[in-house]
Every structure is written in C-alpha cells, then in structure tokens.
Scaffold this motif. Structure first.
Motif, PDB file in Angstrom:
ATOM      1  N   GLN A   1     -10.329   1.937   2.204  1.00 19.69           N
ATOM      2  CA  GLN A   1      -9.650   3.293   2.193  1.00 19.69           C
ATOM      3  C   GLN A   1     -10.624   4.410   2.023  1.00 19.69           C
ATOM      4  O   GLN A   1     -11.690   4.365   1.551  1.00 19.69           O
ATOM      5  CB  GLN A   1      -8.878   3.176   0.616  1.00 19.69           C
TER       6      GLN A   1
ATOM      7  N   ARG B   1      -4.625   2.375   2.066  1.00 15.68           N
ATOM      8  CA  ARG B   1      -5.176   0.936   1.583  1.00 15.68           C
ATOM      9  C   ARG B   1      -5.035   1.151  -0.013  1.00 15.68           C
ATOM     10  O   ARG B   1      -6.304   0.477  -0.542  1.00 15.68           O
ATOM     11  CB  ARG B   1      -6.504   0.916   2.218  1.00 15.68           C
ATOM     12  N   THR B   2      -4.378   1.851  -0.619  1.00  6.21           N
ATOM     13  CA  THR B   2      -4.326   1.702  -2.302  1.00  6.21           C
ATOM     14  C   THR B   2      -3.017   1.373  -2.710  1.00  6.21           C
ATOM     15  O   THR B   2      -1.840   1.863  -2.227  1.00  6.21           O
ATOM     16  CB  THR B   2      -4.670   3.236  -2.428  1.00  6.21           C
ATOM     17  N   ARG B   3      -3.044   0.440  -3.596  1.00  4.55           N
ATOM     18  CA  ARG B   3      -1.853   0.099  -4.348  1.00  4.55           C
ATOM     19  C   ARG B   3      -1.746   0.906  -5.695  1.00  4.55           C
ATOM     20  O   ARG B   3      -2.672   1.127  -6.455  1.00  4.55           O
ATOM     21  CB  ARG B   3      -1.927  -1.345  -4.774  1.00  4.55           C
TER      22      ARG B   3
ATOM     23  N   TYR C   1       0.798  -0.993   0.083  1.00  6.10           N
ATOM     24  CA  TYR C   1      -0.003   0.190  -0.015  1.00  6.10           C
ATOM     25  C   TYR C   1       0.822   1.323   0.042  1.00  6.10           C
ATOM     26  O   TYR C   1       2.102   1.493   0.312  1.00  6.10           O
ATOM     27  CB  TYR C   1      -1.180   0.045   1.297  1.00  6.10           C
TER      28      TYR C   1
END
Length: 288
Positions: free
Chosen positions: A127, A63-65, A54
C-alpha cells in the motif's frame, strides 16, 4: 521511537495535553489502552478485518482493509473513547460557550460532542501513501478557526515509519486554505500497540506506505461537535441493542443526546428518554 510528535503518559495532566494539541495539533498518548482491552478488540474486530476485501480505490487504499460500524461490533470501547486525554481533551477544546441573544437575554450555549466516524483500518504490504488531507474538510469550513473535530487512532499493532504509520504535519491546523500540504513536511507516527495518536481535524495527515510484510492495524474514532452531522450515521450503524451494551456517557456520545439549544430532540424532549429505562442488557451478537 522518535517521530517529531510529542508523547505523554496515559495519566498525564489534561492541561498539558490540551496545550500540546492546540500548539502542534497532534500528540501520542503512550499505552492508552491496556493489554486486556487490546486483546478484546482484536477478538471482536480481527475476524471482520480478515473477511473484508481491500477497499479498491486510490483514496481508501487498494491494499487497505476497512471495517466500520465499530460500536456495533464490540462493546469494549468505553475505556478508549472516554479516555481523559481523548474525550477530556475534545471537550476542553471544542465545548466552548457560544453567546446568543434570546429576546433581551444574552445566553451562553455549550455544544455537545458526539462520535462521528469509526473504522478499523489495516494497511497491508504494497500500500502506498494516502493523499494528505484534513478530516474536518467534511464540515466545509474555513481555516484557521475553531476546532470542530478531535480524532483518535488507537494502534492495534505497532506503528512504524515502514509499515504505514500515520503521516502527520504538526502545526498544519494553523494554516489557511491556500497553502497545500507537501509530502516532505509530513512525519510518520511511530508508536507501540496500545498507544494512541490524538489529533485535531484541521491537521493534514494520511496513511503511510507499508513496505514490510506485516499489516499495520489501527482503530480510529472521531469526535465532532454535536451541532454537525455525523460522518458515519451511528443510528443506522449501531443497533439499539448494541447501544444499550454501553454506559450512558457512551450512549449519549453515539447521538442519544440533545445539543443546545435544541438540536436532536425527540418529541421536544431529550432523545435519551428512549434508552433511559433499559439496563445494559446482554452482549449483542457480532455484526458480520
């Protein structure tokens, strides 16, 4: 799906799309990419997303890729980046003549457009909303004014109001720089996988919150005026062998082009001469 954004078919007329973009600042092109292209992009980019941690900061998402250097990771983007309602609209909106005097002659110069930033973005459960922002803030410019960026978000999975569909404030590209965006003005982008959100750089937007148990995955490509610095350094991000896997139009979009009257030259010549004698070549090995 209803979200307040205008929708057009992939074979809609360019004039209609440009009219909507100039008025609203954004539109959804349904089924912009076919199933084969979408599967190929998942095959090429999915493993990199799975392996990526992340982002870990408040702006890019805890909570982001995010996976960049997209044109180095896949050679399947030609029908996406050259789609008439993306590239065609970007050219129509941004490639407007600039008149200059050279001695006693008044000359019309038309800028090029170039690929600027690229990312695959995957928003996971938990997220929150990304802060609303304008992507053309990178250009340190004032608003309203001429457009310097046209951007695409290709839905690699379905976008919904609950899973992080991109939040947009239609018409906000007309605002000046004194008016701040408000969360209640934003509408979520809802579109099925394969569709594309196209918007102007002056539109306030941000990633939505994902309250579902399924990640939301999108692929974004920004086109900027050729006289501006690229957001992502494509010369470093995309190895030469990966550039050669694409046709001339895309190679030039990646930066191997000269913007009038003379930005980007190599030995006082068009930088494309460095690529012109090479064929497409073999498909490059994937970037880890």
């Amino acid at each position: 799906m209803t979200d307040g954004l205008r929708r057009v078919a992939p074979d809609s007329g360019l004039e209609e799309a440009v009219e909507i973009l100039e008025r609203d600042g954004a539109l959804v092109v349904e089924d912009l990419a076919d199933a084969g292209t979408l599967k190929a992009l998942w095959d090429d980019l999915g493993p990199a997303l799975d392996a990526r941690d992340y982002s870990g900061d408040w702006y890019n998402g805890t909570r982001t890729r995010r996976v960049s250097s997209v044109f180095a990771r896949t050679d399947r983007l030609t029908p996406v980046v050259t789609h008439p309602l993306f590239l065609g609209a970007a050219r129509r909106i941004m490639q407007r003549p600039v008149h200059v005097w050279i001695g006693r002659s008044r000359t019309a110069l038309v800028p090029t457009v170039q690929i600027s930033g690229t990312q695959a973005i995957q928003i996971h459960q938990g997220q929150g909303k990304q802060p609303l922002h304008r992507d053309d803030a990178l250009h340190l410019r004032r608003h309203p004014g001429p457009t310097s960026r046209v951007q695409l978000m290709l839905a690699m999975s379905d976008f919904t109001a609950d899973n992080g569909g991109t939040l947009m404030i239609p018409g906000s590209h007309h605002w000046d720089d004194e008016r701040p965006p408000r969360a209640e003005e934003a509408v979520p982008t809802e579109m099925r996988a394969g569709s594309g959100l196209v918007w102007l750089g002056g539109v306030y937007h941000g990633g939505g919150a994902n309250t579902t148990d399924t990640p939301r995955t999108g692929l974004t490509i920004a086109l900027d005026l050729g006289n501006l610095r690229q957001e992502e350094n494509q010369y470093l991000a995309v190895p030469r062998e990966s550039v050669l896997a694409y046709p001339e139009e895309v190679r030039r979009l990646l930066g191997y082009d000269r913007c009038p009257p003379g930005l980007g030259w190599y030995e006082m010549d068009d930088p494309y001469v460095l690529l012109a004698d090479d064929g497409p070549g073999p498909r490059p090995a994937p970037v880890p």
